[in-house]
Design a protein around this motif. Structure first.
Motif, PDB file in Angstrom:
ATOM      1  N   UNK A   1      59.040  72.982  -2.803  1.00 44.00           N
ATOM      2  CA  UNK A   1      58.629  74.243  -2.179  1.00 44.00           C
ATOM      3  C   UNK A   1      59.382  75.436  -2.761  1.00 44.00           C
ATOM      4  N   UNK A   2      60.477  75.159  -3.470  1.00 39.09           N
ATOM      5  CA  UNK A   2      61.310  76.233  -4.016  1.00 39.09           C
ATOM      6  C   UNK A   2      61.035  76.497  -5.483  1.00 39.09           C
ATOM      7  N   UNK A   3      60.632  75.476  -6.198  1.00 36.70           N
ATOM      8  CA  UNK A   3      60.410  75.608  -7.635  1.00 36.70           C
ATOM      9  C   UNK A   3      59.313  74.631  -8.044  1.00 36.70           C
ATOM     10  N   UNK A   4      58.564  74.983  -9.061  1.00 36.02           N
ATOM     11  CA  UNK A   4      57.499  74.087  -9.546  1.00 36.02           C
ATOM     12  C   UNK A   4      58.096  72.816 -10.121  1.00 36.02           C
ATOM     13  N   UNK A   5      57.660  71.691  -9.607  1.00 33.56           N
ATOM     14  CA  UNK A   5      58.150  70.390 -10.080  1.00 33.56           C
ATOM     15  C   UNK A   5      56.994  69.656 -10.744  1.00 33.56           C
ATOM     16  N   UNK A   6      56.997  69.555 -12.078  1.00 30.80           N
ATOM     17  CA  UNK A   6      55.898  68.874 -12.784  1.00 30.80           C
ATOM     18  C   UNK A   6      56.033  67.357 -12.674  1.00 30.80           C
ATOM     19  N   UNK A   7      55.658  66.826 -11.526  1.00 33.40           N
ATOM     20  CA  UNK A   7      55.899  65.408 -11.250  1.00 33.40           C
ATOM     21  C   UNK A   7      55.223  64.484 -12.261  1.00 33.40           C
ATOM     22  N   UNK A   8      54.001  64.774 -12.625  1.00 35.04           N
ATOM     23  CA  UNK A   8      53.288  63.906 -13.574  1.00 35.04           C
ATOM     24  C   UNK A   8      53.971  63.913 -14.944  1.00 35.04           C
ATOM     25  N   UNK A   9      54.350  65.106 -15.413  1.00 33.09           N
ATOM     26  CA  UNK A   9      55.042  65.193 -16.703  1.00 33.09           C
ATOM     27  C   UNK A   9      56.404  64.510 -16.642  1.00 33.09           C
ATOM     28  N   UNK A  10      57.112  64.679 -15.522  1.00 35.06           N
ATOM     29  CA  UNK A  10      58.402  64.017 -15.370  1.00 35.06           C
ATOM     30  C   UNK A  10      58.243  62.502 -15.394  1.00 35.06           C
ATOM     31  N   UNK A  11      57.198  62.014 -14.743  1.00 36.35           N
ATOM     32  CA  UNK A  11      56.945  60.576 -14.734  1.00 36.35           C
ATOM     33  C   UNK A  11      56.760  60.051 -16.152  1.00 36.35           C
ATOM     34  N   UNK A  12      55.956  60.764 -16.948  1.00 37.52           N
ATOM     35  CA  UNK A  12      55.730  60.345 -18.333  1.00 37.52           C
ATOM     36  C   UNK A  12      57.020  60.402 -19.139  1.00 37.52           C
ATOM     37  N   UNK A  13      57.837  61.433 -18.897  1.00 37.79           N
ATOM     38  CA  UNK A  13      59.104  61.553 -19.612  1.00 37.79           C
ATOM     39  C   UNK A  13      60.034  60.396 -19.281  1.00 37.79           C
ATOM     40  N   UNK A  14      60.083  60.021 -17.996  1.00 38.05           N
ATOM     41  CA  UNK A  14      60.967  58.923 -17.598  1.00 38.05           C
ATOM     42  C   UNK A  14      60.478  57.604 -18.192  1.00 38.05           C
ATOM     43  N   UNK A  15      59.164  57.458 -18.293  1.00 43.04           N
ATOM     44  CA  UNK A  15      58.634  56.266 -18.966  1.00 43.04           C
ATOM     45  C   UNK A  15      59.176  56.178 -20.391  1.00 43.04           C
ATOM     46  N   UNK A  16      59.214  57.319 -21.072  1.00 43.72           N
ATOM     47  CA  UNK A  16      59.688  57.341 -22.460  1.00 43.72           C
ATOM     48  C   UNK A  16      61.204  57.218 -22.544  1.00 43.72           C
ATOM     49  N   UNK A  17      61.905  57.878 -21.609  1.00 45.63           N
ATOM     50  CA  UNK A  17      63.365  57.922 -21.671  1.00 45.63           C
ATOM     51  C   UNK A  17      63.996  56.632 -21.161  1.00 45.63           C
ATOM     52  N   UNK A  18      63.374  56.008 -20.152  1.00 46.66           N
ATOM     53  CA  UNK A  18      63.976  54.826 -19.525  1.00 46.66           C
ATOM     54  C   UNK A  18      63.204  53.554 -19.831  1.00 46.66           C
ATOM     55  N   UNK A  19      61.950  53.520 -19.389  1.00 50.48           N
ATOM     56  CA  UNK A  19      61.215  52.254 -19.422  1.00 50.48           C
ATOM     57  C   UNK A  19      61.035  51.722 -20.842  1.00 50.48           C
TER      58      UNK A  19
END
Length: 303
Positions: A146-164
């Motif tokens: 509610x305070x800042x735009x959180x690109x959840x879908x993009x973050x999910x894809x990034x975590x897939x690349x960074x972690x998974x």
């Protein structure tokens, strides 16, 4: 290797001082933050086998409790601290990101030194890391969306690349050729330490112009966040009547975060200031974890 790992806080402080005095040396390495974290995650994967993940079937209740505390307590504690300390928005986002991150790989070493349950620690780290693909973006959106735009879908894809992806590659390599790697596997913890130290240096350098005004509130939030995580991670399992060894292990797992992931996501999707809590958390949780491990190792294994 253990001696080098034990000196991690010293290296982190030294590079932080260097970053403050000579920021121009490290700022050009901003592009390397995500690849460096990938190296850390691959190194984690090389220490794991598929059986580490199937171990959840043996102690499902304890694993579920540890993972639940990880993702319920740390984001909530982080969010409450941001309100109580009236942190500026970028720092508040960074603290919540740290809280929403999975358990850190350093927790396995600290658990070993603290005479905890290392197998349980590895399983908890593995499970929270896999779940972070969904949980970290979701929790970040829940607390600061509610305070800042959180690109959840993009973050999910990034975590897939960074972690998974790198963790899966590491597990694959260890499964097929783990027996042949021998001493090479012992190099990965050192590589991980070097990678995290460089990440810390880059983040401090990026924030150098405003560090004098940001340092005190961030340090206060980071110290309280970690200590409250360690304390609640021990008290809750203890109240449920679990074995003290399990309580130690869950406490360390809950209190020690994968702050490198928080840093990478903050830089990519928010701001350098949002990455500062994660960088300082990397230093502090190793200091507090080492102190706690020293205390518990002297008290011996509880009967």
């Amino acid at each position: 290797m253990d001696r080098i790992a034990g000196l991690f806080p010293l290296w982190a402080v030294l590079i932080s001082v260097t970053a403050v005095v000579y920021p121009a040396l490290l700022i050009p390495l901003k592009w390397a933050i995500v690849p460096l974290l990938g190296v850390v995650m691959f190194g984690m994967g090389v220490t794991l086998t598929p059986s580490d993940f199937t171990a959840t079937m043996k102690r499902p209740v304890i694993i579920a409790l540890g993972v639940a505390l990880q993702f319920l307590l740390m984001p909530l504690i982080g969010w409450v601290l941001t309100r109580l300390l009236s942190l500026p928005l970028p720092l508040a986002v960074g603290v919540v990101l740290v809280g929403a991150a999975p358990g850190g790989t350093a927790s396995n070493v600290i658990t070993y030194l603290a005479r905890g349950d290392v197998a349980l620690s590895i399983t908890l780290t593995s499970m929270s890391t896999m779940l972070a693909v969904v949980m970290t973006p979701l929790l970040t959106w829940l607390y600061v969306g509610k305070l800042v735009a959180v690109p959840t879908a993009d973050m999910l894809l990034s975590i897939l690349k960074i972690i998974l992806l790198p963790v899966s590659c590491g597990v694959f390599v260890n499964t097929l050729w783990g027996g042949r790697l021998g001493g090479v596997k012992r190099l990965f913890p050192v590589m991980s330490i070097v990678a995290i130290v460089l990440i810390i240096g880059v983040i401090v350098a990026l924030n150098q112009p405003q560090l004098s005004t940001l340092a005190l509130p961030v340090i206060t939030a980071v110290v309280l966040h970690n200590l409250l995580g360690l304390t609640s991670g021990y008290v809750v399992p203890k109240a449920l009547g679990l074995d003290p060894i399990i309580c130690r292990t869950i406490a360390i797992e809950v209190g020690m975060q994968n702050s490198g992931l928080a840093v990478a996501l903050a830089v990519k999707y928010f701001s350098p200031a949002a990455a500062l809590p994660g960088a300082l958390f990397s230093i502090w949780h190793n200091l507090s974890g080492a102190a706690l491990a020293s205390f518990w190792s002297r008290t011996g294994r509880p009967r």
